[in-house]
Each structure stands twice: as C-alpha cells, then as structure tokens.
Scaffold this motif. Sequence first.
Motif, PDB file in Angstrom:
ATOM      1  N   MET A   1       0.850  -1.200   0.000  1.00 11.89           N
ATOM      2  CA  MET A   1       0.000   0.000   0.000  1.00 11.89           C
ATOM      3  C   MET A   1       0.882   1.244   0.000  1.00 11.89           C
ATOM      4  SD  MET A   1      -2.889   1.204   2.756  1.00 11.89           S
ATOM      5  CE  MET A   1      -3.862  -0.279   2.470  1.00 11.89           C
ATOM      6  N   SER A   2       0.590   2.199  -0.864  1.00 12.14           N
ATOM      7  CA  SER A   2       1.376   3.423  -0.918  1.00 12.14           C
ATOM      8  C   SER A   2       1.043   4.309   0.284  1.00 12.14           C
ATOM      9  CB  SER A   2       1.105   4.180  -2.223  1.00 12.14           C
ATOM     10  OG  SER A   2      -0.248   4.589  -2.273  1.00 12.14           O
ATOM     11  N   ARG A   3       1.978   5.140   0.650  1.00 14.59           N
ATOM     12  CA  ARG A   3       1.760   6.063   1.755  1.00 14.59           C
ATOM     13  C   ARG A   3       2.353   7.423   1.382  1.00 14.59           C
ATOM     14  NH1 ARG A   3       6.384   6.846   4.650  1.00 14.59           N
ATOM     15  NH2 ARG A   3       8.107   5.426   4.177  1.00 14.59           N
ATOM     16  N   THR A   4       1.882   8.450   2.055  1.00 13.07           N
ATOM     17  CA  THR A   4       2.404   9.789   1.840  1.00 13.07           C
ATOM     18  C   THR A   4       3.721   9.924   2.580  1.00 13.07           C
ATOM     19  OG1 THR A   4       0.164  10.682   1.681  1.00 13.07           O
ATOM     20  CG2 THR A   4       1.942  12.244   2.119  1.00 13.07           C
ATOM     21  N   ARG A   5       4.771  10.337   1.893  1.00 10.04           N
ATOM     22  CA  ARG A   5       6.088  10.445   2.511  1.00 10.04           C
ATOM     23  C   ARG A   5       6.218  11.767   3.282  1.00 10.04           C
ATOM     24  NH1 ARG A   5       9.112   6.272   0.698  1.00 10.04           N
ATOM     25  NH2 ARG A   5      11.055   7.162   1.501  1.00 10.04           N
ATOM     26  N   VAL A   6       7.027  11.735   4.323  1.00  6.00           N
ATOM     27  CA  VAL A   6       7.242  12.900   5.179  1.00  6.00           C
ATOM     28  C   VAL A   6       8.416  13.703   4.627  1.00  6.00           C
ATOM     29  CG1 VAL A   6       7.561  13.681   7.548  1.00  6.00           C
ATOM     30  CG2 VAL A   6       6.495  11.452   7.105  1.00  6.00           C
ATOM     31  N   SER A   7       8.269  15.026   4.607  1.00  5.27           N
ATOM     32  CA  SER A   7       9.303  15.894   4.034  1.00  5.27           C
ATOM     33  C   SER A   7       9.665  17.007   5.000  1.00  5.27           C
ATOM     34  CB  SER A   7       8.802  16.505   2.719  1.00  5.27           C
ATOM     35  OG  SER A   7       7.795  17.468   2.993  1.00  5.27           O
ATOM     36  N   GLY A   8      10.652  17.805   4.576  1.00  6.73           N
ATOM     37  CA  GLY A   8      11.037  18.954   5.372  1.00  6.73           C
ATOM     38  C   GLY A   8       9.906  19.936   5.589  1.00  6.73           C
ATOM     39  N   ALA A   9       9.033  20.077   4.602  1.00 10.83           N
ATOM     40  CA  ALA A   9       7.892  20.989   4.742  1.00 10.83           C
ATOM     41  C   ALA A   9       7.001  20.572   5.909  1.00 10.83           C
ATOM     42  CB  ALA A   9       7.092  21.029   3.448  1.00 10.83           C
ATOM     43  N   ASP A  10       6.903  19.289   6.166  1.00 14.50           N
ATOM     44  CA  ASP A  10       6.091  18.813   7.293  1.00 14.50           C
ATOM     45  C   ASP A  10       6.721  19.222   8.623  1.00 14.50           C
ATOM     46  OD1 ASP A  10       4.104  17.383   5.722  1.00 14.50           O
ATOM     47  OD2 ASP A  10       5.688  15.936   5.289  1.00 14.50           O
ATOM     48  N   VAL A  11       8.042  19.158   8.699  1.00  9.77           N
ATOM     49  CA  VAL A  11       8.730  19.590   9.925  1.00  9.77           C
ATOM     50  C   VAL A  11       8.493  21.080  10.156  1.00  9.77           C
ATOM     51  CG1 VAL A  11      10.922  19.714  11.145  1.00  9.77           C
ATOM     52  CG2 VAL A  11      10.491  17.818   9.564  1.00  9.77           C
ATOM     53  N   GLU A  12       8.635  21.873   9.110  1.00 12.80           N
ATOM     54  CA  GLU A  12       8.416  23.317   9.247  1.00 12.80           C
ATOM     55  C   GLU A  12       6.983  23.615   9.660  1.00 12.80           C
ATOM     56  OE1 GLU A  12      11.473  25.714   6.572  1.00 12.80           O
ATOM     57  OE2 GLU A  12      10.038  24.576   5.356  1.00 12.80           O
ATOM     58  N   ARG A  13       6.052  22.866   9.128  1.00 15.88           N
ATOM     59  CA  ARG A  13       4.652  23.076   9.512  1.00 15.88           C
ATOM     60  C   ARG A  13       4.422  22.693  10.965  1.00 15.88           C
ATOM     61  NH1 ARG A  13      -0.527  19.797   7.056  1.00 15.88           N
ATOM     62  NH2 ARG A  13      -2.174  21.021   8.092  1.00 15.88           N
ATOM     63  N   ALA A  14       5.047  21.600  11.417  1.00 17.86           N
ATOM     64  CA  ALA A  14       4.874  21.161  12.808  1.00 17.86           C
ATOM     65  C   ALA A  14       5.412  22.200  13.781  1.00 17.86           C
ATOM     66  CB  ALA A  14       5.573  19.816  13.021  1.00 17.86           C
ATOM     67  N   GLY A 130      12.988   9.349   7.596  1.00 18.24           N
ATOM     68  CA  GLY A 130      12.823   8.964   8.991  1.00 18.24           C
ATOM     69  C   GLY A 130      13.117  10.114   9.931  1.00 18.24           C
ATOM     70  N   TYR A 131      14.171  10.878   9.620  1.00 17.98           N
ATOM     71  CA  TYR A 131      14.482  12.030  10.464  1.00 17.98           C
ATOM     72  C   TYR A 131      13.450  13.141  10.327  1.00 17.98           C
ATOM     73  CZ  TYR A 131      18.747  10.277  12.448  1.00 17.98           C
ATOM     74  OH  TYR A 131      19.646   9.543  13.196  1.00 17.98           O
ATOM     75  N   ALA A 132      12.879  13.306   9.158  1.00 24.39           N
ATOM     76  CA  ALA A 132      11.781  14.264   9.009  1.00 24.39           C
ATOM     77  C   ALA A 132      10.595  13.844   9.870  1.00 24.39           C
ATOM     78  CB  ALA A 132      11.367  14.366   7.541  1.00 24.39           C
ATOM     79  N   ALA A 133      10.265  12.558   9.840  1.00 23.75           N
ATOM     80  CA  ALA A 133       9.154  12.055  10.646  1.00 23.75           C
ATOM     81  C   ALA A 133       9.439  12.212  12.129  1.00 23.75           C
ATOM     82  CB  ALA A 133       8.879  10.595  10.302  1.00 23.75           C
ATOM     83  N   MET A 134      10.694  11.974  12.522  1.00 27.61           N
ATOM     84  CA  MET A 134      11.062  12.173  13.928  1.00 27.61           C
ATOM     85  C   MET A 134      10.891  13.632  14.330  1.00 27.61           C
ATOM     86  SD  MET A 134      14.403   9.795  14.623  1.00 27.61           S
ATOM     87  CE  MET A 134      14.966   9.124  13.063  1.00 27.61           C
ATOM     88  N   GLY A 135      11.277  14.542  13.436  1.00 30.10           N
ATOM     89  CA  GLY A 135      11.090  15.956  13.727  1.00 30.10           C
ATOM     90  C   GLY A 135       9.640  16.319  13.947  1.00 30.10           C
ATOM     91  N   VAL A 136       8.767  15.743  13.121  1.00 32.93           N
ATOM     92  CA  VAL A 136       7.329  16.008  13.255  1.00 32.93           C
ATOM     93  C   VAL A 136       6.791  15.415  14.556  1.00 32.93           C
ATOM     94  CG1 VAL A 136       5.049  15.505  12.280  1.00 32.93           C
ATOM     95  CG2 VAL A 136       6.936  16.182  10.778  1.00 32.93           C
ATOM     96  N   VAL A 137       7.086  14.152  14.807  1.00 37.20           N
ATOM     97  CA  VAL A 137       6.525  13.477  15.988  1.00 37.20           C
ATOM     98  C   VAL A 137       7.082  14.067  17.277  1.00 37.20           C
ATOM     99  CG1 VAL A 137       6.459  11.283  17.240  1.00 37.20           C
ATOM    100  CG2 VAL A 137       5.957  11.338  14.798  1.00 37.20           C
ATOM    101  N   GLU A 138       8.386  14.294  17.321  1.00 38.35           N
ATOM    102  CA  GLU A 138       8.988  14.901  18.515  1.00 38.35           C
ATOM    103  C   GLU A 138       8.326  16.245  18.820  1.00 38.35           C
ATOM    104  OE1 GLU A 138      12.152  14.843  21.548  1.00 38.35           O
ATOM    105  OE2 GLU A 138      11.537  13.329  20.100  1.00 38.35           O
ATOM    106  N   THR A 139       8.130  17.045  17.795  1.00 41.20           N
ATOM    107  CA  THR A 139       7.544  18.375  17.995  1.00 41.20           C
ATOM    108  C   THR A 139       6.096  18.282  18.449  1.00 41.20           C
ATOM    109  OG1 THR A 139       9.003  19.350  16.337  1.00 41.20           O
ATOM    110  CG2 THR A 139       6.992  20.550  16.856  1.00 41.20           C
ATOM    111  N   LEU A 140       5.301  17.482  17.777  1.00 40.43           N
ATOM    112  CA  LEU A 140       3.877  17.426  18.098  1.00 40.43           C
ATOM    113  C   LEU A 140       3.613  16.762  19.446  1.00 40.43           C
ATOM    114  CD1 LEU A 140       2.344  16.540  14.612  1.00 40.43           C
ATOM    115  CD2 LEU A 140       2.649  18.795  15.672  1.00 40.43           C
TER     116      LEU A 140
END
Length: 211
Positions: A1-14, A130-140
């Motif tokens: 199943m395809s998934r939406t990839r996490v990017s730097g823009a997601d970190v900036e938004r978080a 993975g590091y982008a996702a960590m940035g998002v999850v850590e922040t949120l």
Amino acid sequence: MSRTRVSGADVERAVALTAEALRPAPAGAWDAQAGPMDCSCWEAMDHLNNGVFSYATRLVPPVPSVQARPTIFWKRPGTPSLPLVTDREAGPEAAIEALLMVGGLVAAVVDTRPATARAWHIWGTADPEGYAAMGVVETLAHAFDLTQGLGLGFEAPADLVAPALARLFPEAPADTDPWPTLLWATGRGELEGRASRGPDWTWHSAPLDGD
C-alpha cells in the motif's frame, strides 16, 4: 500500500503550529509541569529544541555516522547540561524562536540529502524521511505536553500527523483518528481496543520494508 512520505515541509509546519499554540501563554506559566513529563515547561522546551537539533546534526556530515559516537557532547557536566539552552530572561519567545530555527535546520537537511543517506539513531539507523518524521513526531508530542502544562488547547491536523505516524509507527492502526492514535503511540493516551503503551514506547526509525 502506498503512503504519503514525510518531508522537510512537514517539519516546518509542525514547528510553526507549535509556535502558534505556545505564544498565548504568559511567561509566568512556563514554570508549570509539562503535562506528563517530569519537568517544567521551560525544561521541556529545551529538551524539544535539543532533540530536533540533533536530528539535523546527524545527517549533516557528507558521510553521516552509523555508529553511536558522541560527536556533540549532549550531557555536559553542570547546569545547564544541553548544547542548546533557552535564555529565560529573554522570555518564552526566545525558546519558540529556537524551535523554529532547529525545525528549519531539519527541513533543510532532510530535503537535500539523498534517500540513500543513513545516520544512527538508537531506535534504528534512519534515512532522511525517517528524520523528518522524527522531527514532526517529537515536535507534536511535546507540543501536547507543553500545552497541557500551560493550560492551552492543541490538536494537530490529521494530514500532518498521519504520514509521520505511518512512517515511525507501522504497528499503529490506520483506521483511527491520527491525533489520538499518535498520542497513544507515544504513551500519552488510550486507544480503544489497544493496550496502553506506557512510558517505554519506541518508534521505528529504520526505513520501512519496501522503501
């Protein structure tokens, strides 16, 4: 199943959403305990800023380390003991500005490194996504802790949470509301039909099978 990839823009938004959520709190509120964390909101913000900063530094070298070697001394003797420390005399805005800075660093690094890049993390040697996702999850996750302590409301949008949740917590259900699912995955809430995660939860830093 395809998934939406996490990017730097997601970190900036978080980090931008977190900054917006924290700004209404008066300076005097920041000495309160940060939700479920065993520290004040000031200390939790320093923890968050240092965590996000570390994600950028690990991927910066031309050949990132895949060994657990301490290139930056994260726990210095004495107080304060972290590389990045908020100037309390400058008020909460200084800490919030630091979050925007380190979030921007992560965004810049993950978006310029090749997908084949790898850097060590205790929960699995990770790729830039993975590091982008960590940035998002850590922040949120810490935005939740901080707003709990500061007496503010906060709920992260589903379209920001879901991709990071899928990247770092492949075991999490995909048919539940992403925000409470992320709180469950990080030991901060309950999810019907699922056992409590408690304080010993981990995420999956290494690239997912098929990536």
